[in-house]
Scaffold this motif. Structure first.
Motif, PDB file in Angstrom:
ATOM      1  N   GLN A  89      30.188  61.464  60.988  1.00 20.37           N
ATOM      2  CA  GLN A  89      31.602  61.707  61.278  1.00 20.37           C
ATOM      3  C   GLN A  89      32.399  62.042  60.030  1.00 20.37           C
ATOM      4  O   GLN A  89      33.592  62.264  60.103  1.00 20.37           O
ATOM      5  CB  GLN A  89      32.201  60.492  61.988  1.00 20.37           C
ATOM      6  CG  GLN A  89      31.498  60.138  63.280  1.00 20.37           C
ATOM      7  CD  GLN A  89      31.342  61.316  64.226  1.00 20.37           C
ATOM      8  OE1 GLN A  89      32.277  62.067  64.455  1.00 20.37           O
ATOM      9  NE2 GLN A  89      30.157  61.489  64.766  1.00 20.37           N
ATOM     10  N   ARG A  90      31.753  62.083  58.888  1.00 21.43           N
ATOM     11  CA  ARG A  90      32.421  62.376  57.619  1.00 21.43           C
ATOM     12  C   ARG A  90      32.307  63.857  57.298  1.00 21.43           C
ATOM     13  O   ARG A  90      31.360  64.518  57.681  1.00 21.43           O
ATOM     14  CB  ARG A  90      31.766  61.584  56.475  1.00 21.43           C
ATOM     15  CG  ARG A  90      31.596  60.130  56.731  1.00 21.43           C
ATOM     16  CD  ARG A  90      32.514  59.201  56.054  1.00 21.43           C
ATOM     17  NE  ARG A  90      33.411  59.742  55.085  1.00 21.43           N
ATOM     18  CZ  ARG A  90      33.713  59.129  53.962  1.00 21.43           C
ATOM     19  NH1 ARG A  90      33.140  58.008  53.653  1.00 21.43           N
ATOM     20  NH2 ARG A  90      34.594  59.645  53.150  1.00 21.43           N
ATOM     21  N   GLU A 109      37.155  64.969  50.838  1.00 22.22           N
ATOM     22  CA  GLU A 109      37.367  64.962  52.287  1.00 22.22           C
ATOM     23  C   GLU A 109      38.853  64.900  52.615  1.00 22.22           C
ATOM     24  O   GLU A 109      39.357  65.695  53.407  1.00 22.22           O
ATOM     25  CB  GLU A 109      36.624  63.770  52.900  1.00 22.22           C
ATOM     26  CG  GLU A 109      36.795  63.656  54.397  1.00 22.22           C
ATOM     27  CD  GLU A 109      36.005  62.493  54.981  1.00 22.22           C
ATOM     28  OE1 GLU A 109      35.763  62.537  56.196  1.00 22.22           O
ATOM     29  OE2 GLU A 109      35.642  61.552  54.250  1.00 22.22           O
ATOM     30  N   LYS A 110      39.567  63.982  51.986  1.00 20.74           N
ATOM     31  CA  LYS A 110      40.999  63.818  52.248  1.00 20.74           C
ATOM     32  C   LYS A 110      41.774  65.068  51.830  1.00 20.74           C
ATOM     33  O   LYS A 110      42.660  65.537  52.552  1.00 20.74           O
ATOM     34  CB  LYS A 110      41.531  62.581  51.493  1.00 20.74           C
ATOM     35  CG  LYS A 110      42.966  62.278  51.774  1.00 20.74           C
ATOM     36  CD  LYS A 110      43.158  61.819  53.195  1.00 20.74           C
ATOM     37  CE  LYS A 110      44.592  61.395  53.424  1.00 20.74           C
ATOM     38  NZ  LYS A 110      44.907  61.344  54.832  1.00 20.74           N
ATOM     39  N   LYS A 168      32.519  69.723  60.218  1.00 21.14           N
ATOM     40  CA  LYS A 168      32.554  68.673  59.198  1.00 21.14           C
ATOM     41  C   LYS A 168      31.468  68.920  58.163  1.00 21.14           C
ATOM     42  O   LYS A 168      30.924  68.001  57.581  1.00 21.14           O
ATOM     43  CB  LYS A 168      32.384  67.298  59.847  1.00 21.14           C
ATOM     44  CG  LYS A 168      33.550  66.893  60.715  1.00 21.14           C
ATOM     45  CD  LYS A 168      34.421  65.953  59.973  1.00 21.14           C
ATOM     46  CE  LYS A 168      35.569  65.468  60.828  1.00 21.14           C
ATOM     47  NZ  LYS A 168      36.389  64.547  60.117  1.00 21.14           N
ATOM     48  N   ASN A 170      28.911  63.494  49.723  1.00 23.58           N
ATOM     49  CA  ASN A 170      30.102  62.914  50.348  1.00 23.58           C
ATOM     50  C   ASN A 170      31.059  62.465  49.254  1.00 23.58           C
ATOM     51  O   ASN A 170      30.647  61.801  48.314  1.00 23.58           O
ATOM     52  CB  ASN A 170      29.727  61.691  51.190  1.00 23.58           C
ATOM     53  CG  ASN A 170      28.882  62.052  52.377  1.00 23.58           C
ATOM     54  OD1 ASN A 170      29.307  62.805  53.225  1.00 23.58           O
ATOM     55  ND2 ASN A 170      27.673  61.526  52.422  1.00 23.58           N
ATOM     56  N   PRO A 197      35.061  60.908  49.322  1.00 23.98           N
ATOM     57  CA  PRO A 197      36.282  60.619  50.081  1.00 23.98           C
ATOM     58  C   PRO A 197      37.507  61.396  49.585  1.00 23.98           C
ATOM     59  O   PRO A 197      38.339  61.824  50.382  1.00 23.98           O
ATOM     60  CB  PRO A 197      36.482  59.110  49.897  1.00 23.98           C
ATOM     61  CG  PRO A 197      35.115  58.588  49.574  1.00 23.98           C
ATOM     62  CD  PRO A 197      34.432  59.683  48.808  1.00 23.98           C
ATOM     63  N   CYS A 236      31.207  66.561  54.922  1.00 22.01           N
ATOM     64  CA  CYS A 236      30.173  66.608  53.888  1.00 22.01           C
ATOM     65  C   CYS A 236      30.119  67.989  53.269  1.00 22.01           C
ATOM     66  O   CYS A 236      30.318  68.997  53.941  1.00 22.01           O
ATOM     67  CB  CYS A 236      28.798  66.281  54.474  1.00 22.01           C
ATOM     68  SG  CYS A 236      28.685  64.603  55.075  1.00 22.01           S
ATOM     69  N   SER A 287      26.753  59.249  58.134  1.00 20.32           N
ATOM     70  CA  SER A 287      27.706  60.232  57.600  1.00 20.32           C
ATOM     71  C   SER A 287      28.090  61.265  58.652  1.00 20.32           C
ATOM     72  O   SER A 287      28.793  62.213  58.347  1.00 20.32           O
ATOM     73  CB  SER A 287      27.116  60.950  56.376  1.00 20.32           C
ATOM     74  OG  SER A 287      26.105  61.855  56.775  1.00 20.32           O
TER      75      SER A 287
END
Length: 157
Positions: free
Chosen positions: A98-99, A121-122, A138, A116, A118, A101, A96
């Motif tokens: 690079q995601r 995040e977007k 991040k 997490n 998506p 969080c 995770s």
């Protein structure tokens, strides 16, 4: 004195060494030890000076600069995160780094849980981009009451 490492920890270290050697960065023994100490702290996290004392058990001449350099390396790679509200370091979930969080920090007990999503995040990346900015970190801290602390807090009201 040698640090005892479980099979699972050894496998994780070997994966990280291969991954980071590929990008010409050295995952040195002190960095490995600091990473393991942070990972072992779990959702309670660990402060830099606690890490220094743990490192001194295995390397008596360790200095604060050694710990801070290792932490800086681990932070840059996204392997750990610093939760500013607690001045503690927490290991990120594998894969995770690079995601984006969300870190839910309990305001009563101080436990931290990584989340997490998506869609979140977007949405955050789109909002930041629409404002003409770039996402700098991040990791986002959110103050919460964890499941264990909700009854205690509700009963106090």
């Amino acid at each position: 004195m040698e640090l005892n490492v479980t099979r699972q920890e050894q496998a994780e270290l070997e994966r990280l060494i291969l991954e980071h050697d590929r990008i010409a960065q050295r995952f040195t023994r002190p960095r490995q030890m600091i990473y393991l100490f942070v990972r072992r702290a779990g959702n309670r996290g660990v402060g830099a000076y606690v890490l220094l004392e743990a490192l001194k058990t295995y390397s008596p001449n360790a200095r604060p600069a050694t710990v801070y350099r290792a932490l800086d390396y681990l932070l840059r790679l996204g392997l750990v995160v610093k939760i500013d509200s607690q001045s503690k370091f927490f290991a990120r979930s594998p894969h995770s780094s690079q995601r984006l969080c969300l870190f839910m920090v309990c305001s009563v007990c101080g436990s931290v849980h990584e989340f997490n999503d998506p869609w979140c995040e977007k949405k955050i990346e789109t909002t930041v981009s629409a404002a003409g900015s770039l996402l700098d970190r991040k990791a986002i801290e959110i103050s919460v009451l964890c499941e264990n602390c909700q009854p205690a807090s509700a009963g106090a009201s």
